[in-house]
Design an enzyme around this catalytic site. Sequence first.
Site, PDB file in Angstrom:
ATOM      1  NE  ARG A 225      77.774 -13.082  48.248  1.00 12.97           N
ATOM      2  CZ  ARG A 225      78.010 -12.475  47.049  1.00 12.97           C
ATOM      3  NH1 ARG A 225      78.731 -11.386  47.086  1.00 12.97           N
ATOM      4  NH2 ARG A 225      77.447 -12.753  46.070  1.00 12.97           N
TER       5      ARG A 225
ATOM      6  NE  ARG B 125      85.120 -10.716  40.524  1.00 13.22           N
ATOM      7  CZ  ARG B 125      84.160 -10.499  39.726  1.00 13.22           C
ATOM      8  NH1 ARG B 125      84.303 -10.320  38.304  1.00 13.22           N
ATOM      9  NH2 ARG B 125      83.028 -10.094  40.186  1.00 13.22           N
TER      10      ARG B 125
ATOM     11  CE1 TYR C  60      82.707 -13.995  38.897  1.00 12.21           C
ATOM     12  CE2 TYR C  60      85.003 -14.628  39.381  1.00 12.21           C
ATOM     13  CZ  TYR C  60      83.932 -13.952  40.285  1.00 12.21           C
ATOM     14  OH  TYR C  60      83.824 -13.527  41.187  1.00 12.21           O
TER      15      TYR C  60
ATOM     16  NE  ARG D 276      82.739 -24.048  44.331  1.00 14.58           N
ATOM     17  CZ  ARG D 276      82.648 -25.106  45.099  1.00 14.58           C
ATOM     18  NH1 ARG D 276      82.982 -26.099  44.678  1.00 14.58           N
ATOM     19  NH2 ARG D 276      82.677 -24.950  46.339  1.00 14.58           N
TER      20      ARG D 276
ATOM     21  CG  ASP E 153      81.075  -8.429  37.112  1.00 14.26           C
ATOM     22  OD1 ASP E 153      80.859  -9.471  37.790  1.00 14.26           O
ATOM     23  OD2 ASP E 153      82.012  -7.700  37.320  1.00 14.26           O
TER      24      ASP E 153
ATOM     25  CD  GLU F  70      76.019 -15.812  47.761  1.00 15.69           C
ATOM     26  OE1 GLU F  70      75.340 -14.805  48.180  1.00 15.69           O
ATOM     27  OE2 GLU F  70      76.754 -15.830  47.037  1.00 15.69           O
TER      28      GLU F  70
ATOM     29  NE  ARG G 132      89.194   1.562  45.873  1.00 15.73           N
ATOM     30  CZ  ARG G 132      87.989   1.186  46.246  1.00 15.73           C
ATOM     31  NH1 ARG G 132      87.695   1.258  47.521  1.00 15.73           N
ATOM     32  NH2 ARG G 132      87.349   0.788  45.070  1.00 15.73           N
TER      33      ARG G 132
HETATM   34  N1  UDP Z   1      87.497 -12.811  48.127  1.00 12.42           N
HETATM   35  C1  UDP Z   1      87.919 -13.273  49.405  1.00 12.42           C
HETATM   36  N2  UDP Z   1      87.355 -12.585  50.467  1.00 12.42           N
HETATM   37  C2  UDP Z   1      86.315 -11.818  50.391  1.00 12.42           C
HETATM   38  C3  UDP Z   1      85.855 -11.487  49.145  1.00 12.42           C
HETATM   39  C4  UDP Z   1      86.449 -11.738  47.980  1.00 12.42           C
HETATM   40  O1  UDP Z   1      88.748 -14.154  49.343  1.00 12.42           O
HETATM   41  O2  UDP Z   1      85.898 -11.440  51.287  1.00 12.42           O
HETATM   42  C5  UDP Z   1      88.091 -13.294  46.811  1.00 12.42           C
HETATM   43  C6  UDP Z   1      87.074 -14.613  46.451  1.00 12.42           C
HETATM   44  O3  UDP Z   1      88.009 -15.382  45.802  1.00 12.42           O
HETATM   45  C7  UDP Z   1      86.297 -13.914  45.230  1.00 12.42           C
HETATM   46  C8  UDP Z   1      87.384 -13.015  44.551  1.00 12.42           C
HETATM   47  O4  UDP Z   1      87.876 -12.381  45.501  1.00 12.42           O
HETATM   48  O5  UDP Z   1      85.786 -15.048  44.310  1.00 12.42           O
HETATM   49  C9  UDP Z   1      86.653 -11.912  43.876  1.00 12.42           C
HETATM   50  O6  UDP Z   1      85.600 -11.275  44.702  1.00 12.42           O
HETATM   51  P1  UDP Z   1      84.271 -10.828  44.103  1.00 12.42           P
HETATM   52  O7  UDP Z   1      83.483 -10.001  45.313  1.00 12.42           O
HETATM   53  O8  UDP Z   1      84.517  -9.925  43.028  1.00 12.42           O
HETATM   54  O9  UDP Z   1      83.322 -12.201  43.866  1.00 12.42           O
HETATM   55  P2  UDP Z   1      81.782 -11.900  43.257  1.00 12.42           P
HETATM   56  O10 UDP Z   1      81.259 -12.317  44.541  1.00 12.42           O
HETATM   57  O11 UDP Z   1      81.439 -10.782  42.680  1.00 12.42           O
HETATM   58  O12 UDP Z   1      81.981 -13.402  42.513  1.00 12.42           O
END
Ligand code: UDP
Length: 382
Positions: A280, A174, A349, A250, A351, A301, A178
């Site tokens: 976060r 996901r 999962y 979850r 969006d 969160e 870059r």
């Molecule tokens: N992820 C991580 N560190 C970060 C952000 C994301 O390890 O700082 C991993 C985490 O397993 C997450 C996945 O990447 O479930 C996908 O991130 P995304 O931001 O798409 O998750 P969302 O918050 O949208 O569910």
Amino acid sequence: MTSSIAIAGAGFAGAVLARELAGSGRFSVTVFEERDHVAGNCHTSRDPETGVMVHHYGPHIFNTDREDVWGYVNGFSEFAPYVNRVKAHTARGVFSLPVNLLTINQFFGERFSPREAAEFVATLGDASIDEAQSFEEQALKFLGRDLYENFFYGYTKKQWGVEPSRLPASILKRLPVRFNYDDNYYNTRYQGIPVDGYTAIVEKILDVPGIEVRLRERFESGMNSQFDHVFFSGPMDGYFDYQFGRLQYRSLVFERFDEVGDFQGNAVINYCEEQVPWTRIAEHKHFTPWETHERTVCFREYSRLTSEGDVPYYPLRLTDDKDLLARYIELAEAEDRVSFIGRLGTYRYLDMHVVIGESLDLAAGCLSTPMEEWPTFSMSPF
Ligand code: UDP
């Protein structure tokens, strides 16, 4: 004569479908919503004390590649341009996320060009991994241990409650990596935030003749006989009274705190360290940078396994869940005149924009086929 349709759940999945079906004039639609508001987990409202638009079930930033979906939501609200730029709080400092050229140069103390950075990161990757089978292998193969441990291991373990070696590689896919300075969290073509929030959009979607919305009313499976067809956007296992046990999700817990001024200088900061208990912090006024607010509302969160009474967010989809899912799918397919839709109905999962796109596609399909042929699922749960 119109046929009667019940839709369980007034999130985007149910609301968009209700609108499309009712709009044809061939159906009268009753939408059941057990909560006291529409919009499901996208629910937003203005905080009475601070005036900040609060995303009650966590941050939602609308983004999509589909022109029709973008056009659809813009038909119900003005969207202010917004680019999601996330920061990562790690043991080695605060960095830009997704991993991009700035992250790489700052993390390794280098001044790489895009090509040099790509070559350097390739040397970090584990070349012995041929086809990555798990989240962990995917990270080690493409990023190497240092970036994996600082940005992904702790966060993912907190978010999903299991070792990343047990999670599918698709979760990591996901997130882009870059080798330029683009720090946009998404690769999608369209991105924005609705100026009056998401709940206002869903209220408008549902506000047409032919739709009756019943808030604080749960759809019970015994009600099926009152309708010609039912679309169920609640948890698939819940529809069957969890008779084989619960599919695992979850859940998120939000701890609110208010401050004056600017708390963290950004809408979202991820805490990647395993020892920090939250995943976060979101500071919601930064989702509307065109507004001015003296006070600020923030949410820490936390993620945990869903237990009874919790709101389900992310389907876990580990091997055990998939076995259980297969048994529920069999039951669902044996049901008559019921379709399962959306994130919870299909245990995926998803969006917001994907859900909206699927409901538009499903509605188009339903409007062009006889009711007896309507599908069991908006999209295959596998
Ligand atoms: N992820 C991580 N560190 C970060 C952000 C994301 O390890 O700082 C991993 C985490 O397993 C997450 C996945 O990447 O479930 C996908 O991130 P995304 O931001 O798409 O998750 P969302 O918050 O949208 O569910």
